[in-house]
Design a protein around this motif. Structure first.
Motif, mmCIF file in Angstrom:
data_model
loop_
_atom_site.group_PDB
_atom_site.id
_atom_site.type_symbol
_atom_site.label_atom_id
_atom_site.label_comp_id
_atom_site.label_asym_id
_atom_site.label_seq_id
_atom_site.Cartn_x
_atom_site.Cartn_y
_atom_site.Cartn_z
ATOM 1 N N GLY A 229 42.118 43.741 52.877
ATOM 2 C CA GLY A 229 41.482 42.459 52.613
ATOM 3 C C GLY A 229 41.467 42.068 51.153
ATOM 4 N N GLY A 230 41.787 43.017 50.275
ATOM 5 C CA GLY A 230 41.768 42.745 48.841
ATOM 6 C C GLY A 230 43.041 42.058 48.367
ATOM 7 N N ILE A 231 43.094 41.791 47.073
ATOM 8 C CA ILE A 231 44.267 41.156 46.469
ATOM 9 C C ILE A 231 45.062 42.202 45.683
ATOM 10 N N SER A 232 46.347 42.263 45.935
ATOM 11 C CA SER A 232 47.226 43.163 45.190
ATOM 12 C C SER A 232 48.012 42.322 44.191
ATOM 13 N N ILE A 233 48.072 42.784 42.957
ATOM 14 C CA ILE A 233 48.798 42.056 41.913
ATOM 15 C C ILE A 233 49.742 43.010 41.200
ATOM 16 N N ILE A 234 51.012 42.638 41.168
ATOM 17 C CA ILE A 234 52.040 43.447 40.509
ATOM 18 C C ILE A 234 52.752 42.549 39.493
ATOM 19 N N ASN A 235 52.981 43.103 38.321
ATOM 20 C CA ASN A 235 53.564 42.316 37.238
ATOM 21 C C ASN A 235 54.953 42.794 36.855
ATOM 22 N N CYS A 236 55.752 41.870 36.362
ATOM 23 C CA CYS A 236 57.100 42.190 35.922
ATOM 24 C C CYS A 236 57.390 41.457 34.621
ATOM 25 N N ALA A 237 57.760 42.202 33.593
ATOM 26 C CA ALA A 237 58.119 41.617 32.306
ATOM 27 C C ALA A 237 59.608 41.838 32.073
ATOM 28 N N TYR A 238 60.275 40.832 31.547
ATOM 29 C CA TYR A 238 61.720 40.945 31.327
ATOM 30 C C TYR A 238 62.059 40.499 29.914
ATOM 31 N N GLU A 239 63.255 40.842 29.492
ATOM 32 C CA GLU A 239 63.687 40.519 28.132
ATOM 33 C C GLU A 239 64.774 39.445 28.084
ATOM 34 N N PHE B 71 55.031 32.456 37.867
ATOM 35 C CA PHE B 71 56.086 32.621 36.866
ATOM 36 C C PHE B 71 55.644 32.012 35.543
ATOM 37 N N ASN B 72 55.744 32.790 34.469
ATOM 38 C CA ASN B 72 55.390 32.330 33.132
ATOM 39 C C ASN B 72 56.618 32.479 32.239
ATOM 40 N N LYS B 73 57.351 31.393 32.096
ATOM 41 C CA LYS B 73 58.622 31.449 31.380
ATOM 42 C C LYS B 73 58.432 31.815 29.907
ATOM 43 N N SER B 74 57.420 31.236 29.266
ATOM 44 C CA SER B 74 57.230 31.478 27.836
ATOM 45 C C SER B 74 56.867 32.932 27.558
ATOM 46 N N ALA B 75 56.122 33.545 28.473
ATOM 47 C CA ALA B 75 55.734 34.949 28.308
ATOM 48 C C ALA B 75 56.783 35.903 28.865
ATOM 49 N N LYS B 76 57.806 35.369 29.499
ATOM 50 C CA LYS B 76 58.853 36.175 30.150
ATOM 51 C C LYS B 76 58.233 37.184 31.109
ATOM 52 N N GLN B 77 57.396 36.650 31.987
ATOM 53 C CA GLN B 77 56.736 37.491 32.985
ATOM 54 C C GLN B 77 56.661 36.749 34.313
ATOM 55 N N PHE B 78 56.667 37.507 35.394
ATOM 56 C CA PHE B 78 56.338 36.933 36.693
ATOM 57 C C PHE B 78 55.619 37.983 37.517
ATOM 58 N N SER B 79 54.790 37.520 38.419
ATOM 59 C CA SER B 79 53.936 38.443 39.148
ATOM 60 C C SER B 79 53.960 38.136 40.636
ATOM 61 N N LEU B 80 53.628 39.160 41.399
ATOM 62 C CA LEU B 80 53.498 39.053 42.852
ATOM 63 C C LEU B 80 52.027 39.238 43.203
ATOM 64 N N HIS B 81 51.496 38.307 43.976
ATOM 65 C CA HIS B 81 50.125 38.403 44.463
ATOM 66 C C HIS B 81 50.179 38.512 45.986
ATOM 67 N N ILE B 82 49.520 39.525 46.508
ATOM 68 C CA ILE B 82 49.418 39.687 47.953
ATOM 69 C C ILE B 82 47.955 39.473 48.325
ATOM 70 N N MET B 83 47.706 38.383 48.992
ATOM 71 C CA MET B 83 46.332 38.054 49.414
ATOM 72 C C MET B 83 46.012 38.774 50.717
ATOM 73 N N ASP B 84 44.731 39.038 50.937
ATOM 74 C CA ASP B 84 44.296 39.672 52.193
ATOM 75 C C ASP B 84 45.221 40.854 52.532
ATOM 76 N N SER B 85 45.354 41.766 51.590
ATOM 77 C CA SER B 85 46.274 42.900 51.758
ATOM 78 C C SER B 85 45.960 43.697 53.026
ATOM 79 N N GLN B 86 47.023 44.119 53.711
ATOM 80 C CA GLN B 86 46.909 44.859 54.975
ATOM 81 C C GLN B 86 47.571 46.230 54.851
ATOM 82 N N PRO B 87 47.140 47.194 55.659
ATOM 83 C CA PRO B 87 47.781 48.514 55.621
ATOM 84 C C PRO B 87 49.291 48.447 55.811
#
Lengths: 112, 114
Positions: free
Chosen positions: B16-26, B66-82
């Motif tokens: 039921g929680g939120i999962s957040i994963i980040n990715c930074a690129y060059e 997606f944050n182009k200026s910061a060169k980052q993008f993230s994945l959010h999983i709402m209502d996380s399930q097993p």
């Protein structure tokens, strides 16, 4: 649609032997890609092939590794004289031109 | 040469929680930003992807920011399930439709506790 088929699923070789990994792309796909995944790491691009042509092999080790995608039959990734460092999961993916990649379940190569 | 860096390496979330994963690129030439999901013994499967002309894309419980200026993008999983327990990879690339050459991050292992 059976998806991307790889075989064998597991392959055990002794040092110095040859390993042959096969990949049958999804029906209708003409592009094949090979990736390698070391334990606890992401996948690393190895090679991109179209029928009878190697398009990009920038990720292939310079020696002992070769790949082909013949006019008929599956794509083959061949590793000669395997060493322990070749132990990894090898994934094949396929696509239609300009479309997303679909990955197979991989071949786990173990070198003793 | 580390073009892509994911964080965290592992993540434990309650159901039921939120999962957040980040990715930074060059590489500022990247123009395709996907997330792949991989279950044990399987190949990665495309989960969701975004192009740089939008800042957010939502598909069901999954959202890419997606944050182009910061060169980052993230994945959010709402209502996380097993059933979401898997390894997630970001794999930004340049024109992958023509090259199939994805640059995978190191992966994030997600465990969703019931």
């Amino acid at each position: 649609n059976a998806g991307v088929m790889q075989n064998p699923r597991h392959l055990v070789r002794r040092r110095g032997q040859e390993a042959r990994l096969r990949c049958s792309p999804m029906k209708g796909h003409s592009h094949v890609y090979w990736y390698r995944q070391l334990p606890e790491e992401g996948l690393k691009f190895m090679v991109y092939l179209q029928k009878e042509n190697i398009i990009d092999e920038s990720g292939m080790p310079k020696e002992r590794f070769s790949a082909e995608f013949p006019k008929e039959g599956p794509s083959i990734l061949r590793i000669q004289q395997v060493v322990r460092g070749d132990s990894a999961a090898y994934f094949c993916a396929s696509s239609s031109p300009g479309e997303k990649l679909f990955f197979g379940s991989g071949t786990q190569l173990s070198v003793l | 040469q580390q073009q892509v860096k994911q964080s965290p390496q592992s993540l434990i979330v309650q159901k039921g929680g939120i999962s957040i994963i980040n990715c930074a690129y060059e590489n500022t030439a990247f123009d395709y930003f996907p997330w792949y999901q991989q279950f044990p013994g399987k190949g990665p499967a495309l989960l969701i992807a975004i192009r740089p002309d939008v800042s957010e894309k939502k598909e069901g419980r999954f959202t890419i920011s997606f944050n182009k200026s910061a060169k980052q993008f993230s994945l959010h999983i709402m209502d996380s399930q097993p059933g979401d327990s898997a390894t997630y990879f970001c794999a930004p690339s340049i024109n992958p439709g023509n090259t199939g050459k994805l640059i995978f991050g190191q992966g994030t292992t997600l465990q969703v506790k019931p």
